[in-house]
Enzyme design. Structure first.
Site, PDB file in Angstrom:
ATOM      1  N   HIS A   1       0.822  -1.213   0.000  1.00  0.00           N
ATOM      2  CA  HIS A   1       0.000   0.000   0.000  1.00  0.00           C
ATOM      3  C   HIS A   1       0.853   1.258   0.000  1.00  0.00           C
ATOM      4  CE1 HIS A   1      -3.700  -2.376   1.657  1.00  0.00           C
ATOM      5  NE2 HIS A   1      -3.364  -2.695   0.423  1.00  0.00           N
TER       6      HIS A   1
ATOM      7  N   ASP B   1      -7.126  -6.176  -2.001  1.00  0.00           N
ATOM      8  CA  ASP B   1      -6.290  -5.150  -1.380  1.00  0.00           C
ATOM      9  C   ASP B   1      -5.620  -4.357  -2.500  1.00  0.00           C
ATOM     10  OD1 ASP B   1      -4.396  -6.919  -2.342  1.00  0.00           O
ATOM     11  OD2 ASP B   1      -3.400  -7.273  -0.433  1.00  0.00           O
TER      12      ASP B   1
END
Length: 262
Positions: A89, A144
């Site tokens: 991320h 994700d």
């Protein structure tokens, strides 16, 4: 710096990130996610970088997370995933927010986190034979890599849920029709065309490109009036830059601009 899972090089304003685990379908293991974060930060901190190209070795772009590594983690898998997503991320956040446009060149399959990585890029060139699938729920997992942010904004909530719940595989032509990719090219032309586009963008007004990325990214959460204020400030910032002044001069002189990235 030497990387185990990536090849990374910069030349003439272009940073090239190549996923390099071809024997493992370029699956994202913990090391690759960490290294992807490191090169994303390196690109963001290097003022000479004016475009970023993400491509891969082998037949596939990226098969997603490394499920073999996940299986080896056993009961420690939740801890592994919490660490892995920190790296992944962070990498995606830096790539989305860096001023340099990011181009993905996708061949073979982009699945799971590989699909998510491609969706985070600014431009996506896809080989005609490429395929796109979410694949997370097929393994009992949840998406994700920012895909739950980007996909609903690009294709709408219904289609995003369809991809995530059914793991439908899209052809390159379908991905183009849905707005998920920028352009489809013949398989044997993908590498050359992606490199040509990246080099062309690397010669452009990098500050203005960064401004475009910023104003588009924040547009979903702003009111009309606040978004127009953001636009006003962004165009004023661009106008005071060397590239902004060069662009105006060149337009009036009817000459091609010579942008410097400043």
């Amino acid at each position: 710096m030497t990387y185990k899972t990536l090849r990374f090089a910069t030349e003439d304003g272009l940073a090239r990130i190549t996923l390099s685990r071809p024997d493992n379908a370029n699956a994202l293991d913990l090391t690759m996610m960490r290294e992807l974060m490191q090169v994303a930060i390196a690109c963001d901190e290097d003022a000479s970088v004016r475009a970023i190209l993400i491509d891969s070795e082998g037949r596939l772009f990226c098969a997603g997370g490394d499920l073999a590594e996940f299986a080896r983690a056993g009961d420690e898998l939740p801890k592994l995933l919490k660490e892995a997503t920190v790296y992944l991320h962070a990498a995606i956040s830096r790539l989305v927010r860096t001023r340099a446009p990011v181009i993905a060149a996708v061949q073979g399959h982009a699945a799971g986190a590989g699909f998510s990585l491609a969706m985070a890029c600014d431009l996506v060139l896809a080989a005609a034979s490429s395929r796109f699938t979410m694949a997370y729920t097929r393994a009992g997992l949840v998406p994700d890599g920012g895909s739950t942010y980007f996909l609903p904004r690009v294709i709408g909530r219904r289609r995003a849920l369809e991809l995530m719940l059914t793991n439908r595989t899209l052809s390159a032509a379908e991905a183009l029709d849905w707005g998920l990719v920028t352009r489809v090219v013949e398989d044997d032309q993908l590498a050359a065309e992606a490199l040509r586009l990246a080099r062309e963008i690397a010669q452009g007004p990098t500050g203005a490109f960064g401004g475009v990325k910023r104003v588009v990214l924040c547009s979903e959460s702003e009111t009309l009036e606040s978004q127009m204020e953001i636009e006003a400030r962004a165009i004023a910032d661009a106008a005071r830059s060397a590239d902004g002044q060069e662009g105006i001069r060149a337009f009036l002189a009817k000459k091609p601009p010579r942008f410097s990235g400043r």
